[in-house]
Design a protein around this motif. Structure first.
Motif, mmCIF file in Angstrom:
data_model
loop_
_atom_site.group_PDB
_atom_site.id
_atom_site.type_symbol
_atom_site.label_atom_id
_atom_site.label_comp_id
_atom_site.label_asym_id
_atom_site.label_seq_id
_atom_site.Cartn_x
_atom_site.Cartn_y
_atom_site.Cartn_z
ATOM 1 N N TRP A 193 -55.377 26.675 -52.695
ATOM 2 C CA TRP A 193 -56.541 27.131 -51.936
ATOM 3 C C TRP A 193 -56.181 27.611 -50.537
ATOM 4 C CZ3 TRP A 193 -61.637 27.880 -52.969
ATOM 5 C CH2 TRP A 193 -62.125 27.394 -54.172
ATOM 6 N N THR A 194 -55.006 27.183 -50.004
ATOM 7 C CA THR A 194 -54.782 27.344 -48.568
ATOM 8 C C THR A 194 -53.499 28.072 -48.183
ATOM 9 O OG1 THR A 194 -53.734 25.161 -48.428
ATOM 10 C CG2 THR A 194 -56.139 25.272 -48.038
ATOM 11 N N ILE B 260 -53.469 31.652 -53.017
ATOM 12 C CA ILE B 260 -54.704 32.436 -53.127
ATOM 13 C C ILE B 260 -54.482 33.675 -53.990
ATOM 14 C CG2 ILE B 260 -56.305 33.872 -51.794
ATOM 15 C CD1 ILE B 260 -55.922 31.717 -49.514
ATOM 16 N N TRP C 185 -57.227 33.801 -56.998
ATOM 17 C CA TRP C 185 -58.505 33.973 -56.301
ATOM 18 C C TRP C 185 -59.383 35.073 -56.903
ATOM 19 C CZ3 TRP C 185 -59.866 31.117 -51.877
ATOM 20 C CH2 TRP C 185 -60.991 31.550 -51.191
#
Length: 155
Positions: free
Chosen positions: A21-22, A27, A31
């Motif tokens: 997520w980070t 991502i 994503w």
């Protein structure tokens, strides 16, 4: 304001999901919805920091949809982090500035990451968008993204 909620349990550690997520690499690996790619341009992971990325339609069906809706094939998206609490909570606002005829506005997404017996539960809660059609598009896109996340972690 109404919210939508998606919940999944993955066979991965909270730390692995936090990394996906980070980080730019994380991502970019999951994503985007099917038929799109994402390229991270900026990632400043702190409250007030920004995530800026470009999402591009690549599959013929998505290209045709975007063209038919009068939307560009590539859009730059901006998110501003509100809360960063590794590895349990990530909250950010998204700038909706790409919708023809609609003034730009922000909406909030909160991601909860918590260990459970079967792995890690990820809960994503999103504010509604300006109308039901766009809220449903958001929900479908984010559901697809969560499915893609599951394919990346194998669970």
């Amino acid at each position: 304001m109404t919210t939508s909620r998606i919940e999944r349990t993955y066979a991965a550690t909270p730390e692995r999901l936090w990394q996906l997520w980070t980080t730019a690499e994380g991502i970019e690996s999951w994503w985007s919805p099917d038929g799109f790619t994402v390229e991270v341009g900026k990632l400043d992971l702190q409250p007030g920091g920004e995530l800026i990325y470009t999402m591009t339609a690549t599959a013929p069906e998505q290209v045709a949809f975007m063209e038919g809706a009068g939307l560009p094939l590539s859009t730059e998206s901006r998110k501003t982090f509100v809360d960063v609490d590794e590895p349990g909570r990530l909250a950010y606002t998204s700038l909706a500035d790409f919708i023809p005829g609609v003034d730009p506005y922000d909406f909030l997404t909160v991601v909860g990451i918590e260990p459970v017996e079967a792995g890690t539960r990820v809960t994503m809660t999103m504010d509604a968008m300006h109308d039901e059609e766009w809220t449903q598009r958001l929900l479908m896109g984010r559901t697809n993204e969560m499915d893609n996340l599951g394919r990346v972690v194998g669970g």
